[in-house]
Write a protein that holds these residues in place. Sequence first.
Motif, PDB file in Angstrom:
ATOM      1  N   PHE A  47      -1.358  11.376  -6.268  1.00 41.36           N
ATOM      2  CA  PHE A  47      -1.293  10.006  -6.791  1.00 41.36           C
ATOM      3  C   PHE A  47      -2.680   9.560  -7.219  1.00 41.36           C
ATOM      4  O   PHE A  47      -3.632   9.633  -6.447  1.00 41.36           O
ATOM      5  N   VAL A  76      -1.596  10.168   5.608  1.00 40.01           N
ATOM      6  CA  VAL A  76      -1.327  10.514   4.212  1.00 40.01           C
ATOM      7  C   VAL A  76      -0.592  11.847   4.142  1.00 40.01           C
ATOM      8  O   VAL A  76      -0.973  12.812   4.814  1.00 40.01           O
ATOM      9  N   ILE A  80      -4.224  11.429  -2.438  1.00 43.14           N
ATOM     10  CA  ILE A  80      -4.447  10.131  -3.081  1.00 43.14           C
ATOM     11  C   ILE A  80      -5.891  10.079  -3.566  1.00 43.14           C
ATOM     12  O   ILE A  80      -6.820  10.316  -2.794  1.00 43.14           O
ATOM     13  N   ARG A 228       0.081  -0.281  -1.291  1.00 42.48           N
ATOM     14  CA  ARG A 228       0.491   0.370  -0.048  1.00 42.48           C
ATOM     15  C   ARG A 228       2.005   0.512   0.030  1.00 42.48           C
ATOM     16  O   ARG A 228       2.519   1.531   0.513  1.00 42.48           O
ATOM     17  N   TRP A 231       2.967   3.404  -2.147  1.00 40.70           N
ATOM     18  CA  TRP A 231       2.642   4.655  -1.451  1.00 40.70           C
ATOM     19  C   TRP A 231       3.668   4.967  -0.368  1.00 40.70           C
ATOM     20  O   TRP A 231       4.103   6.111  -0.220  1.00 40.70           O
ATOM     21  N   LEU A 236       3.934   8.908   0.450  1.00 46.41           N
ATOM     22  CA  LEU A 236       2.514   9.300   0.497  1.00 46.41           C
ATOM     23  C   LEU A 236       1.799   8.703   1.697  1.00 46.41           C
ATOM     24  O   LEU A 236       0.899   9.328   2.264  1.00 46.41           O
ATOM     25  N   LEU A 237       2.165   7.489   2.058  1.00 44.41           N
ATOM     26  CA  LEU A 237       1.579   6.810   3.202  1.00 44.41           C
ATOM     27  C   LEU A 237       2.657   6.674   4.257  1.00 44.41           C
ATOM     28  O   LEU A 237       3.697   6.043   4.023  1.00 44.41           O
TER      29      LEU A 237
END
Length: 324
Positions: A47, A76, A80, A228, A231, A236-237
């Motif tokens: 990302f 993560v 990123i 956020r 993500w 991703l998060l």
Amino acid sequence: MPSSLGPLQLPEPGGKRADFFTFDDPELGAYHWPYFAVVGPEPGLKFLLTAGIHAAEYTGTLAAIRLGQGLDPRHVRGTIVVLPLLNVPGFFERSVYVNPVDGQNLNRAFPGRADGTWSERFAHHLLNDLVVHFDRDMDLHAGDMIEDLEPFVGFRETGNADVDRESRRMLDAYPGVRWASRAVASGDRAGMLYAAAAERGVAAMLAESGRNGLVEEEAVQRHVDGVRNVWRTLGLLVDQPPQANEPPRLLKRNEWLRSQDEGIFLCRVRPGDAVTASQVLGQLVDLLGELLAEVRSPDDGVILFTVTSPAIKRGGLLLAVGVP
């Protein structure tokens, strides 16, 4: 040894890097761009988050720095990369709209040219050396130093069902905005970064929050929370589940109104106002105060942004009406 992604040095899995990089180009090499890179302990999407392509849109840059600093590799999954300031030449010049090296709008220069102007070279290298190597792209904006703005998001509808679906998925995950626009492929808004990314097969979006070059915490935090949540939605998060939110309403058109005359713009509406077709949105007067033109709404809609400087050149931007 750390791996690389284009001109960026990446950390080992489970690591984080904050550094500067430059492009392999004789015109660009005098400048260095800041970045954060986090590689999670497990593989996943790549990302790219960018901000500051318009140097005085400070909300995006400050949000990107906050996001980059706050990333914990343990939370993560995937990679990123955050580039908090694209228009490096314009930042300390407080440049509005353009890159001061050549006077061009960096966000109208894509896909760029390897042998073009400074802005075209930058666009070429950013797109080909970095953007196309990612799975997702997101570009943060705000109202520039002379723009008041209603927060909104946008994407480029490419006709590629997979890219468009994933772009909309990101768009819908950004909370706190009422409206979403489609990018225009031609005219005075051609050449935008997120649209070029989508055309190259990278699902992409932009987000707008903030106004007039001001540092307002609510606007900065809207970007931070929005990114956020994107993500988290993409996996991703993984620090907490994504927030459920009401998706923004997709606009049919985003009409940018420009002046036919040089003069003083007396705006009568504010961002977020609902307007009706043919409603008077403001007047343009000359330097003796004599009326030159009335500015009317092209359709029923909502004011997305207004230019707050009264000094307007012929062909100068006045405001935008989003048409649902």
